[in-house]
Design a protein around this motif. Sequence first.
Motif, PDB file in Angstrom:
ATOM      1  N   THR A   1       0.834  -1.199   0.000  1.00 47.92           N
ATOM      2  CA  THR A   1       0.000   0.000   0.000  1.00 47.92           C
ATOM      3  C   THR A   1       0.872   1.254   0.000  1.00 47.92           C
ATOM      4  OG1 THR A   1      -1.684  -1.204   1.226  1.00 47.92           O
ATOM      5  CG2 THR A   1      -1.854   1.191   1.236  1.00 47.92           C
TER       6      THR A   1
ATOM      7  N   LYS B   1       1.272   6.571  -6.950  1.00 43.95           N
ATOM      8  CA  LYS B   1       0.127   7.437  -7.270  1.00 43.95           C
ATOM      9  C   LYS B   1       0.560   8.901  -7.265  1.00 43.95           C
ATOM     10  CE  LYS B   1      -3.503   4.459  -5.435  1.00 43.95           C
ATOM     11  NZ  LYS B   1      -4.507   4.285  -4.375  1.00 43.95           N
TER      12      LYS B   1
ATOM     13  N   GLN C   1       0.889   4.141  -2.914  1.00 47.59           N
ATOM     14  CA  GLN C   1       0.670   5.552  -2.596  1.00 47.59           C
ATOM     15  C   GLN C   1       1.789   6.412  -3.190  1.00 47.59           C
ATOM     16  OE1 GLN C   1      -2.688   5.240  -1.715  1.00 47.59           O
ATOM     17  NE2 GLN C   1      -2.125   7.160  -0.778  1.00 47.59           N
TER      18      GLN C   1
END
Length: 98
Positions: free
Chosen positions: A5, A12, A9
């Motif tokens: 995760t 992104k 992130q």
Amino acid sequence: MKLSTKQKQHLKGLAHHLKPVVLLGANGLTEAVLAEIEIALDHHELIKVKVASEDRETKGLIIDAIIRETEAEKVQTIGKVLVIYRPSEERKIELPRK
């Protein structure tokens, strides 16, 4: 390679300012489009692909096919834009540890 995760992130954030480098048109996912995606991934590692399909199910199938054929990791999908990542030999993008 499975992204954590934290790594997603990070990617992104890096992808936010990028423009789609490959646009899928009316012909859908062809060998030529896959070749363009491969070239873009080899060169940039992190790219956006615009899937111009109105049908949600068809769009999902195209996205799954892109990920399967390129062996890239899906970072996110926003509307018609898919963000994918595949590390190259040179490892241009430094990912945080898991």
